[in-house]
Design an enzyme around this catalytic site. Structure first.
Site, short mmCIF file in Angstrom:
data_model
loop_
_atom_site.label_atom_id
_atom_site.label_comp_id
_atom_site.label_asym_id
_atom_site.label_seq_id
_atom_site.Cartn_x
_atom_site.Cartn_y
_atom_site.Cartn_z
N THR A 140 43.89 0.40 -17.23
CA THR A 140 44.85 1.50 -17.16
C THR A 140 44.06 2.80 -17.26
O THR A 140 43.90 3.37 -18.34
CB THR A 140 45.90 1.42 -18.29
OG1 THR A 140 45.26 1.05 -19.53
CG2 THR A 140 46.97 0.40 -17.97
N CYS A 177 38.26 3.21 -23.01
CA CYS A 177 39.19 3.29 -24.14
C CYS A 177 39.22 4.68 -24.78
O CYS A 177 40.15 5.44 -24.59
CB CYS A 177 38.85 2.24 -25.20
SG CYS A 177 39.25 0.55 -24.70
N ARG A 235 32.27 2.64 -16.54
CA ARG A 235 33.53 3.39 -16.38
C ARG A 235 33.54 4.64 -17.26
O ARG A 235 33.25 4.58 -18.44
CB ARG A 235 34.71 2.49 -16.76
CG ARG A 235 35.10 1.49 -15.69
CD ARG A 235 36.23 0.61 -16.12
NE ARG A 235 35.84 -0.31 -17.18
CZ ARG A 235 36.69 -1.14 -17.80
NH1 ARG A 235 37.97 -1.12 -17.49
NH2 ARG A 235 36.25 -1.95 -18.74
#
Length: 426
Positions: free
Chosen positions: A87, A262, A333
């Site tokens: 997400t 995160c 990421r």
């Protein structure tokens, strides 16, 4: 109630850091488990007992009873669907729920009355019931909360951390009703040795997950701001933190780059939802601004040091060690090392990148950056240790300085060596 291992067949969607360990754990616990990912090459590699992320051993893949698939037809006949897809955020730093919606659409044709859908992806409070639920109902033609059961159990995976594995961290679980919650507990309890925590509602569990990393983000932002202040005072931040840490209740956070899937992302999910409700979060967004700008600060500090050493930045060569978002991990990421490279390029500094953990092709595709496999000794004006990989720790300051010209700057932004061993620390 019936034994869920006899009743439920499980599909885990998304075979990254979250889904793959969960798939193997469920299979070890005796569940009929299918691991699904749209990346056919990744799935084929798993079938050959290779995890490109390096989180799962070859032996674990070789011995598992789990099956892997990339075709949606393989989802047919499953009674439980666990969604662990990424997400991310958009360029505008708002939630990007497209992977989650696509996962819901993929499983919808295979839902049958009584199907259970568990979301593990990090979301803001309300997404499971207000976004996923309607997509599932509309695409399947089944009644939500009646024929389709919803649950949420947030992932707590820490890539590269064998100590805090999925089995060793308490699992938050939540569901639409008590009966469904019992069913969820029966699935996770045999897998998670640390036990499960039953949240009172799905939204409570969603909120708990999103604030876990928001709290950590703010703590790091605070010490990053300390670093910004102390650099102007000529103080070594790590020395100050060490002295302050002699008090029993001082929290042991250190300055650094905040990237990954995160900590650098989750706060934006919470602030997005807050702004939808008419509240503008000030503290959370202030912390995000500080952390998002630390890569540029690192580059500028290096440029200033080069100038002090009478080295023209426009003709300087710098070796940047590490590109992953954290140590001993291949995940790139949202890596903030990219910001360092961008800022150095703005000063016309020629930077070579070396990271033994990352996949050079992926870095080139995602960031347009070439990874130097074997940097040549003696050619650099500065060596910047951006990620604390064990390989760099073992090399030590002397071996790292050997990459540089005589008098080259060693910038240890992670503080993995002592103050006297480096010229700059964050």
């Amino acid at each position: 109630m019936p034994d869920p291992k006899r009743r439920d067949t499980i599909a885990v969607l998304g075979l990254g850091y979250v889904g793959l360990p969960l798939t193997l754990g469920l299979a070890r616990a005796g569940f009929d488990t299918l691991g699904f990912d749209t990346d056919a090459a990744h799935v084929e590699a798993l079938r050959r007992d290779h995890d490109r992320n390096g989180e799962v051993t070859e032996a674990s893949l070789r011995d598992t009873q789990a099956r892997f698939a990339s075709e949606t037809d393989a989802l047919a006949g499953r009674s439980v669907f666990i969604i662990g897809v990424p997400t991310p955020i958009t360029d505008a730093r708002t939630p990007d729920l497209r992977p989650l919606r696509e996962a819901c659409r993929a499983i919808a044709p295979h839902l049958r009355p009584g199907a259970l859908v568990i979301v593990e992806s990090t979301v803001y409070p309300g997404v499971t019931e207000e976004v996923c639920g309607p997509v599932l109902a509309q695409a399947s033609g089944l009644r939500l909360f009646d024929q389709i059961k919803l649950a949420y159990s947030p992932e707590r995976v820490n890539p590269g951390d064998a100590e805090h594995s999925m089995e060793n961290v308490v699992k938050i679980i939540s569901a639409q009703d008590d009966e469904t919650l019992d069913r969820v507990a029966a699935i996770y309890a045999p897998v998670v040795k640390a036990g499960v925590h039953r949240a009172s509602s799905i939204k409570t569990a969603e909120a708990a997950k999103v604030i876990e990393n928001t709290q950590r983000d703010l703590n790091i932002a605070l010490v990053n701001e300390f670093s910004l202040i102390f650099s102007r005072l000529g103080l070594d931040t790590l020395e100050v933190l060490e002295a302050a840490g002699t008090k029993w209740n001082f929290l042991p956070f250190k300055p650094g780059l905040v990237g990954g899937h995160c900590i650098g992302v989750d706060p934006y999910y919470l602030t997005y939802r807050a702004e939808q409700l008419g509240y503008h979060p000030e503290v959370i967004l202030a912390g995000r601004r500080i952390n998002d700008n630390m890569g540029r600060h690192v580059a500028r500090e290096l440029v200033k040091t080069l100038l002090k050493n009478r080295i023209d930045p426009s003709g300087a060569r710098v070796l940047v060690l590490g590109f992953a978002f954290k140590e001993n991990c291949s995940d790139v990421r949202n890596t903030r090392v990219a910001d360092i490279l961008t800022e150095l390029a703005d000063y016309s500094v020629a930077a070579d990148l070396h990271d033994p953990w990352v996949d050079p092709d992926s870095v080139a595709t995602e960031y347009g950056v070439e990874v130097t496999v074997a940097p040549q000794p003696g050619g650099y004006d500065a060596i910047l240790v951006a990620v604390a990989h064990d390989e760099f720790r073992r090399m030590g300051p002397a071996e790292l300085r050997a990459f540089g010209k005589p008098g080259a700057v060693l910038y240890d932004i992670k503080g993995i060596f002592g103050k006297s061993d480096s010229d700059l620390r964050l």
